[in-house]
Structure formats: structure tokens, C-alpha cells
Write a protein that holds these residues in place. Structure first.
Motif, mmCIF file in Angstrom:
data_model
loop_
_atom_site.group_PDB
_atom_site.id
_atom_site.type_symbol
_atom_site.label_atom_id
_atom_site.label_comp_id
_atom_site.label_asym_id
_atom_site.label_seq_id
_atom_site.Cartn_x
_atom_site.Cartn_y
_atom_site.Cartn_z
ATOM 1 N N THR A 12 0.557 -1.325 -0.326
ATOM 2 C CA THR A 12 0.054 -0.244 0.111
ATOM 3 C C THR A 12 0.952 1.016 0.030
ATOM 4 O OG1 THR A 12 -0.546 0.450 2.173
ATOM 5 C CG2 THR A 12 -1.846 -1.381 1.034
ATOM 6 N N ARG A 13 2.387 1.334 0.017
ATOM 7 C CA ARG A 13 3.145 2.367 -0.028
ATOM 8 C C ARG A 13 4.346 1.561 -0.057
ATOM 9 N NH1 ARG A 13 5.282 1.850 5.807
ATOM 10 N NH2 ARG A 13 3.785 1.250 6.716
ATOM 11 N N ASN A 28 9.769 -0.985 6.833
ATOM 12 C CA ASN A 28 8.314 -1.963 7.058
ATOM 13 C C ASN A 28 7.419 -1.201 6.148
ATOM 14 O OD1 ASN A 28 9.518 -0.593 9.580
ATOM 15 N ND2 ASN A 28 7.789 -1.462 10.422
ATOM 16 N N PHE A 29 6.350 -1.903 5.717
ATOM 17 C CA PHE A 29 5.073 -1.255 4.917
ATOM 18 C C PHE A 29 4.365 -2.248 4.773
ATOM 19 C CE2 PHE A 29 7.679 -5.693 3.234
ATOM 20 C CZ PHE A 29 6.691 -6.008 2.668
ATOM 21 N N SER A 30 3.072 -2.124 4.020
ATOM 22 C CA SER A 30 1.658 -2.393 4.448
ATOM 23 C C SER A 30 1.332 -3.217 3.241
ATOM 24 C CB SER A 30 0.815 -1.070 4.244
ATOM 25 O OG SER A 30 -0.661 -1.585 5.777
ATOM 26 N N PHE A 48 -6.360 -4.496 5.558
ATOM 27 C CA PHE A 48 -4.239 -4.127 5.632
ATOM 28 C C PHE A 48 -3.482 -4.062 6.463
ATOM 29 C CE2 PHE A 48 -7.714 -1.168 3.945
ATOM 30 C CZ PHE A 48 -6.996 -1.169 2.202
ATOM 31 N N ASP A 50 0.374 -4.985 8.293
ATOM 32 C CA ASP A 50 1.203 -4.138 8.624
ATOM 33 C C ASP A 50 3.030 -5.052 8.624
ATOM 34 O OD1 ASP A 50 0.640 -1.918 9.004
ATOM 35 O OD2 ASP A 50 0.501 -1.500 10.819
ATOM 36 N N VAL A 52 7.078 -6.561 8.834
ATOM 37 C CA VAL A 52 8.684 -6.056 9.710
ATOM 38 C C VAL A 52 9.223 -7.151 9.039
ATOM 39 C CG1 VAL A 52 9.863 -5.382 11.255
ATOM 40 C CG2 VAL A 52 7.231 -5.047 11.771
ATOM 41 N N ASN A 92 -0.469 -3.413 19.109
ATOM 42 C CA ASN A 92 -0.376 -3.264 17.512
ATOM 43 C C ASN A 92 -0.399 -4.740 16.824
ATOM 44 O OD1 ASN A 92 -0.970 -1.694 15.029
ATOM 45 N ND2 ASN A 92 1.634 -1.525 15.358
ATOM 46 N N GLU A 94 1.167 -6.852 14.171
ATOM 47 C CA GLU A 94 1.957 -7.092 12.887
ATOM 48 C C GLU A 94 2.446 -8.464 12.146
ATOM 49 O OE1 GLU A 94 5.222 -3.964 14.466
ATOM 50 O OE2 GLU A 94 5.779 -5.129 15.501
#
Length: 124
Positions: A12-13, A28-30, A48, A50, A52, A92, A94
Motif C-alpha cells: 500500500t506504500r 516496514n510496509f503494509s 491492511f 503491517d 516488518v 498493535n 504486525e
């Protein structure tokens, strides 16, 4: 005990690369991952998630992946707890990746591109 996650989705980024104080790379990305079923409007909902990635693979992801690329991620689910500046407890979730596989090829104009049949090297 078993904690194993396998995901296939699109970034997503662009990945963010940084280094810990002792020099270990972390990225890091999603991922946008479609659900297996359609909602009442006939569309697939998307989660979505996360991700690592550590060490050399973190650098590899940061240097070669960008938004929209299709990847497979194998890793483990990690839940972190922390306290905000206002004193509220937060959690959180991930995925800590053990392996990231690139599933498409980059396109020069950054559009999504599936591999063409002639681009796939199939051993006989």
C-alpha cells in the motif's frame, strides 16, 4: 505451539528502511490482502496488514519494492503493547516476515504488471 502466517497482497506504500542503533536494518510496509468472500455489495473487503522485515532482506525489500507490487510474505504474528503519552494502553498487530517473495516484475512507469508468459523461465 505454532505461529505462522502466509499472506499474498499488494504493497500500500513504499517500504520504509531504517537502522537500529547497532546497525541492524529494519523495513516496514503494509499489505492490502483481499478476503476470500464478497460482501453484500458483491465486492471483496480488504485487510491492511503491517509487515516488518529485518536485516539483509529488509534492505532488499526497500531497494526493490514499491507501492502496488505483489508479494508473498511468510512469517509470524506479533502483538505489541505500548502506552500512549496520555497513559492509554494500545495494542498493535504486525507480521514479522521470515521470507518475502516478489511475485511480479516492476514496470518502468510503476503500473502494476503481471509477468508476461514469455518472461517466465520454466525449466524442463
Amino acid at each position: 505451539m505454532l505461529n505462522k502466517i502466509i499472506l499474498i497482497g499488494r504493497l500500500t506504500r513504499d517500504p520504509e528502511l531504517r537502522y537500529t542503533p547497532n546497525g541492524t536494518a529494519v523495513s516496514n510496509f503494509s499489505l492490502a490482502v483481499e478476503r476470500n468472500y464478497k460482501n453484500k455489495n458483491g465486492e471483496r473487503d480488504v485487510d491492511f496488514i503491517d509487515i516488518v522485515v529485518w536485516r539483509k532482506q529488509a534492505e532488499h525489500c526497500a531497494n526493490h519494492l514499491n507501492k502496488g507490487r505483489l508479494v508473498a510474505v511468510e512469517g509470524r504474528l506479533q502483538i505489541r503493547s505500548y502506552e500512549t503519552d496520555e497513559g492509554q494502553r494500545r495494542r498493535n498487530a504486525e507480521v514479522v516476515a521470515n521470507n518475502v517473495q516478489f511475485l511480479d516484475w516492476p514496470n518502468r512507469n510503476n503500473d502494476r504488471q503481471e509477468p508476461a508468459e514469455e518472461d517466465i523461465d520454466v525449466p524442463f
